[in-house]
Design a protein around this motif. Structure first.
Motif, short mmCIF file in Angstrom:
data_model
loop_
_atom_site.label_atom_id
_atom_site.label_comp_id
_atom_site.label_asym_id
_atom_site.label_seq_id
_atom_site.Cartn_x
_atom_site.Cartn_y
_atom_site.Cartn_z
N LEU A 1 105.53 77.74 48.32
CA LEU A 1 106.37 77.32 49.45
C LEU A 1 107.26 78.48 49.90
O LEU A 1 107.46 78.68 51.11
N THR A 2 107.79 79.26 48.97
CA THR A 2 108.62 80.41 49.32
C THR A 2 107.80 81.41 50.15
O THR A 2 108.26 81.92 51.18
N HIS A 3 106.56 81.69 49.70
CA HIS A 3 105.68 82.58 50.45
C HIS A 3 105.42 82.03 51.86
O HIS A 3 105.43 82.78 52.84
N MET A 4 105.18 80.72 51.96
CA MET A 4 104.85 80.13 53.27
C MET A 4 106.04 80.19 54.22
O MET A 4 105.90 80.53 55.40
N LEU A 5 107.24 79.87 53.70
CA LEU A 5 108.44 79.91 54.55
C LEU A 5 108.70 81.35 55.01
O LEU A 5 109.02 81.59 56.18
N ALA A 6 108.55 82.31 54.09
CA ALA A 6 108.76 83.71 54.45
C ALA A 6 107.75 84.12 55.53
O ALA A 6 108.11 84.75 56.53
N ASP A 7 106.50 83.71 55.34
CA ASP A 7 105.43 84.03 56.28
C ASP A 7 105.76 83.47 57.67
O ASP A 7 105.57 84.14 58.69
N GLN A 8 106.26 82.25 57.71
CA GLN A 8 106.60 81.61 58.98
C GLN A 8 107.78 82.27 59.68
O GLN A 8 107.93 82.17 60.89
N CYS A 9 108.65 82.92 58.89
CA CYS A 9 109.90 83.45 59.45
C CYS A 9 109.90 84.98 59.53
O CYS A 9 110.95 85.58 59.77
N GLY A 10 108.76 85.60 59.30
CA GLY A 10 108.68 87.06 59.40
C GLY A 10 109.50 87.77 58.34
O GLY A 10 110.04 88.86 58.57
N LEU A 11 109.62 87.18 57.16
CA LEU A 11 110.38 87.78 56.06
C LEU A 11 109.44 88.05 54.89
O LEU A 11 108.33 87.53 54.83
N LYS A 12 109.93 88.83 53.94
CA LYS A 12 109.16 89.03 52.70
C LYS A 12 109.66 88.02 51.68
O LYS A 12 110.85 87.67 51.67
#
Ligand SMILES: Nc1nc(=O)c2c([nH]1)NC[C@@H]1CN(c3ccc(C(=O)N[C@@H](CCC(=O)O)C(=O)O)cc3)CN21
Ligand SMILES: O=c1ccn([C@H]2C[C@H](O)[C@@H](COP(=O)(O)O)O2)c(=O)[nH]1
Length: 264
Positions: free
Chosen positions: A184-195
């Protein structure tokens, strides 16, 4: 996955004998924390083979807002079967609270959409929280939320996430929960342009069921392998647009699976 092995060892060393709702009995500690730097690999337990398919489909199911096991069964995931009623329903569990929390004034709150919006528009906010613990609806749920609250933080272009798990089955549930929230952390980061930054697991009553002690000791005799890596192959328009095949785990080397009965 040394932090996980340290947890098992700590429960075996310091756990107190507790009676529990399921009648199985546990060794339990209260209050524990594990930190995983997601740049150092994807935190999948390697001292027993984990069924990653179940973990991924369960998370996709939560994010769809679904609370009926039919979707899981359609994808051959059986981990929630024991708690469902004859129609497959679990009551207003995670999916409902995450995507459609009903407020006292009649509003329907999509906490996941609100979280993504906050991360994107107000990354310094200290109010980036999603809660599944809805006291007014606990009695209607097949099982009270175990992973009940999480918070994110944005710093240095990285998104970190901390989970509070009030009750954790150290042998069966916690390896699933760590992998699920790391994903979930990876997916949220992916959605928000973050690492992805860190995933922090914080637990309340953290226990080994008495019929899992031999399996836990067996794992402690095994040497962990290096962590696998996760690659997200496609970034859909929304957090609920991911498919199972969008996630590629490479280099997952693990010791053989160890069977254990789930306490119902
Ligand atoms: N006692 C208990 N422990 C849990 O971990 C748990 C619950 N109850 N109730 C609700 C959910 C369901 N979860 C579960 C349920 C079963 C497995 C399980 O049996 N895992 C096996 C097989 C995995 C598979 O078939 O995919 C394992 O070896 O990990 C794992 C998590 C996590 N939760
Ligand atoms: O995601 C989950 C869901 C459940 N568990 C475990 C924790 C406990 O062993 C039981 C729930 O029993 P309670 O009496 O409601 O605490 O399920 C988990 O580890 N992870």
């Amino acid at each position: 996955m040394q932090p996980y092995l340290d947890l098992l060892q700590r429960i075996l060393n310091e756990g107190t004998r507790q009676e529990d709702r399921t009648g199985t009995g546990t060794l339990a500690i209260f209050g524990h924390q594990m930190r995983f730097d997601l740049s150092q690999g994807f935190p999948l337990v390697t001292t027993k083979k984990l069924h990653l398919r179940s973990i991924i489909y369960e998370l996709l199911w939560f994010l769809k807002g679904d609370t009926n096991v039919r979707y899981l069964q359609d994808h051959k995931v059986r981990i929630w079967d024991e708690w469902a009623d004859e129609t497959g329903d679990l009551g207003p569990v995670y999916g409902k609270q995450w995507r459609d929390w009903e407020a006292a004034d009649g509003r329907h709150i999509d906490q996941i959409a609100a979280l993504v919006h906050q991360i994107n528009t107000n990354p310094a906010s200290r109010r980036q929280i999603v809660s599944a613990w809805n006291p007014g609806e606990i009695e209607k749920m097949a099982l009270a939320p175990c992973h009940c609250l999480f918070q994110t933080q944005v710093a240095d272009g990285k998104l970190s996430l901390q989970l509070y798990q009030r009750s954790g089955d150290a042998f069966l549930g916690i390896p699933f929960n760590i992998a699920s929230y790391a994903l979930l952390t990876h997916m949220l980061a992916d959605q928000c342009g973050l690492k992805p930054g860190h995933f922090i697991w914080t637990g309340g009553d953290t226990h080994l069921y008495l019929n899992h002690l031999d399996q836990a000791r067996e794992q402690l005799t095994r040497d962990p392998y290096p962590l696998p890596t996760l690659k997200i192959l496609r970034t859909p328009d929304g957090i609920d647009g991911y498919d199972y095949k969008d996630f590629e785990i490479s280099g997952y080397e693990a010791h053989p699976h160890i069977k254990a009965a789930v306490a119902v």
